[in-house]
Design a protein around this motif. Structure first.
Motif, PDB file in Angstrom:
ATOM      1  N   HIS A  43      22.223  74.238  69.950  1.00  7.27           N
ATOM      2  CA  HIS A  43      22.996  73.200  70.092  1.00  7.27           C
ATOM      3  C   HIS A  43      22.242  72.111  71.113  1.00  7.27           C
ATOM      4  CE1 HIS A  43      26.609  74.331  67.944  1.00  7.27           C
ATOM      5  NE2 HIS A  43      26.165  75.575  68.364  1.00  7.27           N
ATOM      6  N   ALA A  44      21.470  72.454  71.944  1.00  8.39           N
ATOM      7  CA  ALA A  44      20.836  71.564  72.948  1.00  8.39           C
ATOM      8  C   ALA A  44      19.867  70.576  72.070  1.00  8.39           C
ATOM      9  CB  ALA A  44      19.924  72.159  73.677  1.00  8.39           C
ATOM     10  N   MET A  45      19.275  71.218  70.960  1.00  6.83           N
ATOM     11  CA  MET A  45      18.460  70.186  70.217  1.00  6.83           C
ATOM     12  C   MET A  45      19.258  69.137  69.414  1.00  6.83           C
ATOM     13  SD  MET A  45      15.028  69.760  69.909  1.00  6.83           S
ATOM     14  CE  MET A  45      14.233  71.375  69.973  1.00  6.83           C
ATOM     15  N   GLY A  46      20.564  69.766  68.977  1.00  2.25           N
ATOM     16  CA  GLY A  46      21.417  69.027  68.153  1.00  2.25           C
ATOM     17  C   GLY A  46      21.946  67.868  69.150  1.00  2.25           C
ATOM     18  N   ASP A  47      22.287  68.250  70.472  1.00  4.62           N
ATOM     19  CA  ASP A  47      22.782  67.135  71.346  1.00  4.62           C
ATOM     20  C   ASP A  47      21.715  66.066  71.420  1.00  4.62           C
ATOM     21  OD1 ASP A  47      25.066  68.551  71.534  1.00  4.62           O
ATOM     22  OD2 ASP A  47      24.635  69.449  73.508  1.00  4.62           O
ATOM     23  N   GLU A  48      20.421  66.450  71.564  1.00  3.73           N
ATOM     24  CA  GLU A  48      19.370  65.287  71.830  1.00  3.73           C
ATOM     25  C   GLU A  48      19.398  64.362  70.526  1.00  3.73           C
ATOM     26  OE1 GLU A  48      16.568  63.297  73.688  1.00  3.73           O
ATOM     27  OE2 GLU A  48      17.507  65.059  74.652  1.00  3.73           O
ATOM     28  N   LEU A  49      19.347  65.196  69.337  1.00  4.17           N
ATOM     29  CA  LEU A  49      19.497  64.429  68.288  1.00  4.17           C
ATOM     30  C   LEU A  49      20.704  63.307  68.301  1.00  4.17           C
ATOM     31  CD1 LEU A  49      18.372  63.619  65.301  1.00  4.17           C
ATOM     32  CD2 LEU A  49      19.873  65.604  64.543  1.00  4.17           C
ATOM     33  N   LEU A  50      22.052  63.743  68.573  1.00  3.39           N
ATOM     34  CA  LEU A  50      22.797  62.876  68.587  1.00  3.39           C
ATOM     35  C   LEU A  50      22.985  61.859  69.323  1.00  3.39           C
ATOM     36  CD1 LEU A  50      25.972  65.529  68.452  1.00  3.39           C
ATOM     37  CD2 LEU A  50      25.170  63.997  66.786  1.00  3.39           C
ATOM     38  N   ARG A  51      22.217  62.148  70.739  1.00  3.03           N
ATOM     39  CA  ARG A  51      22.049  60.943  71.684  1.00  3.03           C
ATOM     40  C   ARG A  51      21.194  59.881  71.247  1.00  3.03           C
ATOM     41  NH1 ARG A  51      22.487  65.212  75.614  1.00  3.03           N
ATOM     42  NH2 ARG A  51      20.718  65.973  75.529  1.00  3.03           N
TER      43      ARG A  51
END
Length: 476
Positions: free
Chosen positions: A357-365
């Motif tokens: 999810h941390a990588m997913g959050d970076e993608l969303l940002r």
């Protein structure tokens, strides 16, 4: 099991009780954080827990059907005791919790992480918790995300502490003012020295004026607040000093909020409390003036945070709910075009599953930044939920919509390099045009764009689908 107490327990409990959060209703500012915890960590349960004398009470909870537990079975009691983040990857293997009834029961707690929530004096009042019924490992990125969310909760706690302190100061000032005016005519000679001492040392500006609004007294705080020395202010009217348009005198039990003007021309938001009295048969008024600049800034900050998505810093759904009806009203007035684009990222779940999810959050940002940079400054980009975004385009011709939507698809499809990992997604877009004559609500307009997006996704993804036209009631 019995619970150990931290050395600052007495001060900690006093700070918790002074905060006045225990046994209060749910609030969006805390509920948003617990929901984010479950999304970011992929856990079924999250809480904002406050540790009282003999209990653990949940200010906010997701996945829990209870509002409190005894303190001696609370995982969070250890977070408070140690004043540091607590991570339990498998509670059944931890001798502190293996026999805990919330661990041994069916679907009990196996994984736990708690981040301390501290007062402005550093006292641990409780923790932000995430729990799962399966053992698991907490990554460095996940712990950092938890810490960021805990900092948001801590910031809210600190804000409330400041507001409570300010209320106490105002209450103390009002109490002192009421005491000063009690039987003032009979006590004036005996209390003159005491009154002058209080006035001169007061945090708020103090003024005494006559029936014509001319200054009779002016303390040091007034000098500092408005820039006029006492000798310069005496005998001058309020209209020449700080209230050019005068000052109204309504019910004296209610403070007045207005703007004052400093000597240098700077406008200052103030709260004015006043009391009228007679001295030797002549009307007098005492004014206590409080600078509320910081309070208004704090209120504006809270209002902004309520309309901003924590992860992407884009406007959130609440902000969109306010903006869209305004845009529709402009269309009905000016007949200029309005289009709503509903975007959903294709393949985002796979990013979370493969990379966390941390990588997913970076993608969303990053996707949020791309969308903002790809549209005009006057356009509006909001995060709807999860990996869904909404773009409002005002004044864009219908024939320009497809090229613009294709541009957004191209922008989203560009790979994102994070360390040694390359992330790539696409997007499906539903487009709904707003027709001024249609009796359509903002919710119905968004729904048309949402349905069109799902049609595009089912048709193969990375596609654009124009929503069916809105129903238009014939004009008689």
């Amino acid at each position: 099991m019995s619970h150990l107490l931290p050395p600052d327990e007495e001060a900690r409990i006093a700070a918790l009780r002074a905060l006045a959060l225990l046994d209060t209703p749910n609030e969006p500012v805390f509920d948003r954080v617990t929901r984010l915890v479950t999304v970011l960590l992929g856990v079924p349960r999250a809480t904002v827990s406050l540790i009282d004398t003999d209990r653990q009470w949940f200010k906010s909870q997701v996945g829990m059907d209870i509002s409190e537990t005894p303190r001696d079975v609370a995982f969070c009691a250890y977070t408070v005791l140690e004043a540091a983040p607590l991570v339990v990857e498998d509670a059944k293997q931890d001798e502190r919790f293996a026999a805990n009834p919330y661990v041994t029961k069916s679907d009990g707690i196996r994984f736990y992480v708690g981040i301390p929530l501290q007062s402005s004096q550093g006292l641990v009042l409780g923790s932000l918790c995430a729990m799962d019924s399966q053992p698991r490992h907490l990554t460095t990125q996940e712990q950092a995300a938890m810490q960021d969310l805990a900092d948001i909760v801590t910031g809210e706690i600190h804000l409330r502490e400041r507001l409570i302190k300010e209320q106490q100061i105002r209450a103390a000032t009002q109490e002192a003012l009421s005491a000063l005016h009690q039987s003032l005519e009979q006590q004036i000679e005996r209390r003159t020295r005491e009154l002058n001492l209080v006035i001169e040392s007061a945090y708020d500006a103090y003024l005494s004026i006559d029936a014509q609004g001319r200054v009779l007294d002016w303390n040091r705080a007034a000098e500092s607040m408005f820039g006029w020395r006492r000798q310069e202010a005496l005998t001058r009217p309020l209209t020449a000093l700080m209230f050019p348009e005068g000052l109204s005198y309504p019910d004296e039990s209610t403070p007045i909020t207005c703007d004052a003007t400093r000597r240098d021309g700077v406008r200052l938001p103030v709260e004015v409390r006043q009391k009228s009295y007679e001295l030797h048969g002549r009307l007098r008024r005492s004014l206590f003036i409080h600078d509320i600049t910081e309070r208004q800034q704090l209120e504006r900050l809270r209002d902004q945070q309520a309309r901003e998505d924590v992860l992407t810093r884009l406007p959130n759904r609440r902000a969109l709910d306010e903006r869209l009806p305004e845009a529709m009203a402009r269309v009905r007035r000016t007949l200029s075009p309005l289009a709503v684009l509903f975007l959903d990222l294709d393949g985002f779940k796979r990013i979370n599953d493969l990379h966390g999810h941390a990588m997913g959050d970076e993608l969303l940002r990053d996707m949020a930044k791309r969308l903002q940079q790809a549209v005009r400054e006057t356009d509006f980009v909001a995060r709807w939920a999860g990996d869904e975004f909404v773009v409002l385009l005002e004044g864009v011709a219908e024939e320009a919509l497809e090229p613009l939507a294709q541009k957004l698809i191209h922008v989203i499809e560009q790979p994102l390099q994070v360390g040694s990992t390359v992330l790539q997604v696409s997007t499906s877009i539903g487009v709904a045009l707003f027709v001024p004559d249609a009796p359509e609500t903002a919710h119905e307009l968004l729904k048309r764009a949402d349905v069109a997006m799902y049609v595009a996704k089912r048709a193969g993804k990375a596609r654009i689908e124009l929503a069916r036209p809105a129903d238009i009631t014939p004009t008689l």
